[in-house]
Every structure is written in C-alpha cells, then in structure tokens.
Design an enzyme around this catalytic site. Structure first.
Site, short mmCIF file in Angstrom:
data_model
loop_
_atom_site.label_atom_id
_atom_site.label_comp_id
_atom_site.label_asym_id
_atom_site.label_seq_id
_atom_site.Cartn_x
_atom_site.Cartn_y
_atom_site.Cartn_z
N CYS A 63 -65.34 -61.88 -20.58
CA CYS A 63 -66.59 -62.51 -21.00
C CYS A 63 -67.71 -62.18 -20.03
O CYS A 63 -67.55 -62.27 -18.81
CB CYS A 63 -66.41 -64.03 -21.08
SG CYS A 63 -65.21 -64.54 -22.33
N SER A 114 -64.65 -74.73 -19.08
CA SER A 114 -64.87 -73.29 -19.03
C SER A 114 -66.11 -73.00 -18.21
O SER A 114 -67.03 -73.83 -18.11
CB SER A 114 -65.06 -72.76 -20.45
OG SER A 114 -65.61 -71.46 -20.43
N CYS A 169 -58.71 -61.45 -16.91
CA CYS A 169 -59.13 -62.71 -17.52
C CYS A 169 -58.87 -63.88 -16.58
O CYS A 169 -58.03 -63.80 -15.69
CB CYS A 169 -58.40 -62.93 -18.84
SG CYS A 169 -59.05 -64.33 -19.78
#
Length: 574
Positions: free
Chosen positions: A201, A477, A129
C-alpha cells in the site's frame, strides 16, 4: 585475509559442509548442482515472504534472484527459501484479520528454524507487507548473524478520473456507498483502478512505516526502502545487498551491533516524523525484545512526543511513498532530522558506516514539499501520541497527524468485537458525539489483535471524521484517520478497565496531555471488576489457541517468548 576469503571454522555452516563426517550432507548439495567451491563458501540464507496472496508480495521472488546474484558475485553461496505472509488488505474486516499479527511471530519463528536447521552464516530478508517487515527484522535480531533487510517496495498510486487514489480511498468509499454518496458503478470503477501495480500500500500505512524504520534503524541500505516495487532500480539495490552481506560477514557486523537503544529511538523518530502507523509502537518493542533491550510503548511514545511531524504523507497528508522517494527518499527525511538534533548519528548501519557518515553526501532538495525541514515542521510534535489514564494503565496510542482537535469527550457506546460495531456503523445505529468502544480484540482476547480499518474508514466515509471517537484494545491500520485510540491496555480479556465500561459512561481523551480517562471512581471500577468474568474467545485448538496462550501485552510488543534478555547462547555463536 581479503573480502573473498573466509574461515569457515568460525561460521555456523561448518556443521554441514566441513570434514569427512559431513560427506552425507555435502552429497545433498551436489544433488542440487553446487560445486565443491560453492559448498565450501559461506552460506547466505535469502528469505522471502513471496506469495500470490496480494500485490505486496508478488515482486519478492524476482528481487530475491538479484540478491542471490550479488551474494554469488562476492564469493558467497545463496540459499533461497520462503516463509508465510498474511496480508492485511485481504484479511481486513473479517475473521482473517485474527491471523495477521500472529503471522509476525510465525515469520520470525520459521526464519529462525530454517537458518538454525541448515546452519546458514548470514541472512538477507525480503518482505513486502505489514507484519512481514517486523517479523523478518525480529528474526535477524534473534539469530544475530550478519543480516540485511530488503523491502519489496510500494505500489504505484492509482488514478480515478484524474485524481490519485490508494486503497484507503476504497475503504472509505465503502462508507460513502453505505449512505448513498457513491453509486454501485462508481465503486466498481474505483476498485478497478486503485491498485495498478505490484507493491505494498502506497501511503504511510504500516508497510511503508516499517520500511522507513528499516533504514533508520540501520538494517537496510540507504534509499533501498523507498523505491516502488515496479522500479528496476530495486534489482540494483538487491544486488548491492547481496554483495554487502559478504562484507558484513567478513567484518562480523551483526544486527545487535546495529539495533541498539539509540537505533530504536531513531526508528521511533521516523515513525513520528512521517505520521506513520500506530503499529510502529507495537513492532519496535518486539524488535527490541529480540535484542534483550527494554523499549516499550511508553519509550516509543516519549520519542514521538519530542519529534516533529515533517513528511506530508497520506493518510493525513498529500503524498505517497513514491513521491518521497523521488523527492530524495528516506535519507532526505533522516538528513533534516539529524541536522536538527532528532537522530543519533553515531549508530552503526549495514553499510559498515554510521548514520552520520551515510548522511554526509545527502543534499537538501528545495524543489520539493513532501518533506519539510525539521525546524519548519507541519507540527512540533510527532504524528503518533501515547496515552495513559484510568482507562489505559498500560497505555494506548493515537495518530494525531493531520488532526485539528486533540481533545474529545463523549458517552461510551460499547461493542464486544468488531463485527458488532461495524454493523452498527453500516446501519448508522450510533449517535454523533459518542465514543465507540470495541473490546475483546486484544492479543489474547481476539485472539490476534485485529485492525479496525473497515470500521474507521466507514465512519470517515459517512462524514463522521472528527465527530466521533473510537477506542479499542485491538489495533488500527496505518490507513486509519480520525480520533481513533488503539492498543488500550490491559486488554479486556484479562479484565482491563476497558472491559468494565458501560454504555453512557463518559470517556475523555486528551492527546495534548496524553491522557485517556473514564469518569468513574476507583471504587466504582473495583466494584465492577468483582462482577467481571473472563470470556471464551472461541478457540480451543490450533495456532490461534496457541498464540492466545503465549502472547504478552501490547505495551511490550505482544511477544510470545522471553527474548534476548533470557537467552543463554545465540545461534550466531554456535
């Protein structure tokens, strides 16, 4: 001396395994089931960021076992250990995000301390991550023992009523829900299908951006960073990494032989070429810092300015990491960049070969449109642009991939902290055409330099993408899209110009010229500075207090120690 024979008199682990005085130390290894032969082999630390916090990390322990098998097969002794991860998707939109960027430093520090304390000779690092990827690479460069980075892999795309979706769609759905464009039932259904597997993601957010960096900078094996987490081929990559680390140890190829100024430029180039996360401009300077190399936000931005945007990846494009892997992987991207002069081919990698040598057998795939040829780009300049001006003397950064307009001007609407801005967006207490200013969210001021995805995604979901701009001394982000400018420096907490802006001041952003200005004279800014007073960030103890006391500016990577340039000896040389 062949590849299975090692002289431990030159390796750090001699301090815990060799000679009569180390008999007590060896007794501990016998207690853990090691044989005499294993004790006298090189020790390879296998570090993972495994935890049950989020799907990004859940597959790392399985992959670590494959890497350990590879080490053992090549006459090494693997020693597995874990460190922390703070996962942005879980931390996003609340106080927990203050812990995200600081976790990068804790990861690097804890891996360093574990390797130092137990005298490991080499390092394999697995991360899944956002901040765990640069944190692990920072540790490798700091220790400078032979090292290989392994990405845990991306998540598979979800499917919502026949359409592919990612977690980005959920964050934007919150904005749609807030203005009545999505029902409770639809939101409930979407959240159950958006994330169908283990892995980080899936789009070119920070995790996949830094995974792409890991191959381009030379610390990861070719193709290894592209395969999704559920794919069995990941175990083969991990096994290969375990075997290869022993070759690097034999040949004494170390991270600082690999992470050079030119390798850092290669890394910045792939961030730009993929329309990657603006966080790349924070993490690359931090990795460089560990090597004693100056490579700040402006250096990153200079490379990005001259690099074409060629990978049609979400959040701005159509595809996710799984699609690029199946089209030819990160080497396909690197091959076309190299062929057209956008990469330095002479840089060494963990294969023991150069970038150019690794790319020799890579063939272009005409049957795909995920990656465009570098001479036929989606746009001629990279997907991420650096800005500078009287509002950002130390720079700022904006992702322009997929944007049609690169200029914006409007009155400021100021918020001291993300929560106040999010509440205003949620209740639509803003006017179209404004520039929302979120301040006191920088490395010191947050503390922790939070990401603003909840706010930017809500704006986009409300249909305000392109109709508003947002600037902050915090971060965004990789999933953020729209005219959103982050890393504004100096930050508000140290009296930067962003702290002096008032509601109604006109802010002008120009990504074509690379400028960020507030229409105020130098005299007016100086006058306001005299009346400015520092704010209490609310943390008087604990790690976030410690972080705020130590952290440097975003332009240099928000680092917390003097770095490789100041060191007098490197761990690898003990």
């Amino acid at each position: 001396m062949d590849a299975r024979t090692f002289d431990k008199s030159r390796l750090p682990s001699r301090h815990v395994t060799e000679g009569p005085e180390r008999a007590p130390h060896r007794s501990y290894y016998y207690a853990m089931g090691l044989t005499r032969e294993q004790i006298h082999q090189p020790f390879v630390g296998v570090a993972t960021c495994w935890n049950e916090a989020a799907p990004c990390n859940i597959a790392l322990m399985r992959q670590a076992q494959a890497a350990k098998k590879g080490v053992a097969a090549a006459a090494g002794t693997p020693r597995e250990f874990c460190t922390i991860t703070v996962t942005d998707g879980i931390a996003m939109g609340h106080e927990g995000m203050k812990s995200s960027l600081p976790s990068r430093e804790v990861i690097a520090d804890s891996v360093e301390l574990t390797v130092r304390g137990h005298s490991y000779d080499a390092l394999i690092g697995l991360a899944g991550c956002d901040k765990s990827l640069p944190g692990m690479m920072m540790a490798m460069c700091r220790l400078n023992v032979p090292s290989i980075f392994i990405y845990g892999g991306s998540i598979l795309p979800g499917s919502f009523r026949g359409n592919p979706v990612t977690v980005q769609d959920l964050f934007e759905a919150v904005g749609q829900h807030s203005v009545g464009k999505m029902s409770d039932d639809d939101l409930d259904e979407l959240e159950q299908v958006a994330c169908p597997s283990a892995g980080a993601c899936g789009a070119q957010f920070t995790a996949n951006t830094m995974a792409t960096v890991s191959e381009a900078i030379g610390l990861a094996l070719p193709y290894s960073a592209g395969a999704p987490a559920p794919y069995e081929i990941r175990d083969r990559f991990c096994m290969a990494a375990g075997e290869k680390i022993m070759e690097l140890l034999q040949r004494r190829i170390r991270p600082r032989d690999i992470v050079t100024r030119k390798a850092l430029e290669n890394a910045a180039a792939v961030v730009a070429a993929t329309g990657g996360s603006t966080n790349g401009a924070l993490h690359l300077p931090a990795i460089a810092h560990e090597c004693g190399i100056k490579f700040d936000l402006f250096d990153v931005a200079e490379v990005m300015q001259r690099t074409p945007y060629i990978a049609d990846l979400k959040p701005s494009g159509k595809y996710v990491a799984k699609d690029m892997f199946e089209a030819g992987g990160i080497p396909l991207l690197m091959k076309t960049l190299l062929d057209h002069g956008f990469l330095h081919g002479e840089c060494m990698t963990v294969t023991g070969r150069t970038i150019a040598e690794n790319m020799k057998s890579v063939k272009w795939n005409d049957a795909q449109d995920v990656v465009h040829p570098a001479n036929k780009p989606l746009s001629k300049t990279g997907g991420v642009i650096g800005l500078k001006g009287n509002l950002a003397p130390e720079g700022a950064i904006v992702k322009v991939a997929g944007m049609s307009g690169l200029k914006f001007s409007g009155p400021a609407h100021c918020f001291d902290g993300e929560e106040a801005c999010f509440q205003a967006v949620k209740t639509r207490q803003y006017k179209e055409g404004e520039v929302l200013v979120i301040r006191y969210e920088g490395p010191k001021g947050g503390p922790g330099m939070r990401e603003m995805l909840a706010t930017t995604a809500a704006l986009y979901g409300q249909g305000m993408g392109g109709k508003m701009a947002l600037i902050t001394d915090g971060r965004f982000s990789g999933a953020t899209r729209g005219f959103c400018v982050g890393h504004v420096g100096p930050e508000a907490a140290v009296g930067g110009p962003i702290a002096l802006v008032k509601d109604g001041d006109i802010i002008e952003l120009d990504a074509e010229k690379g400028t960020l200005e507030v229409k105020l004279s130098a005299e007016e800014l100086a006058s306001r500075k005299k009346g400015w007073k520092p704010r209490d960030n609310g943390f008087a103890s604990g790690y976030l207090w410690k972080y705020a006391e130590q952290v440097g500016p975003a332009v240099e990577g928000a680092v917390t120690h003097p770095g490789g340039k100041a060191e007098k000896k490197t761990y690898a040389d003990i």
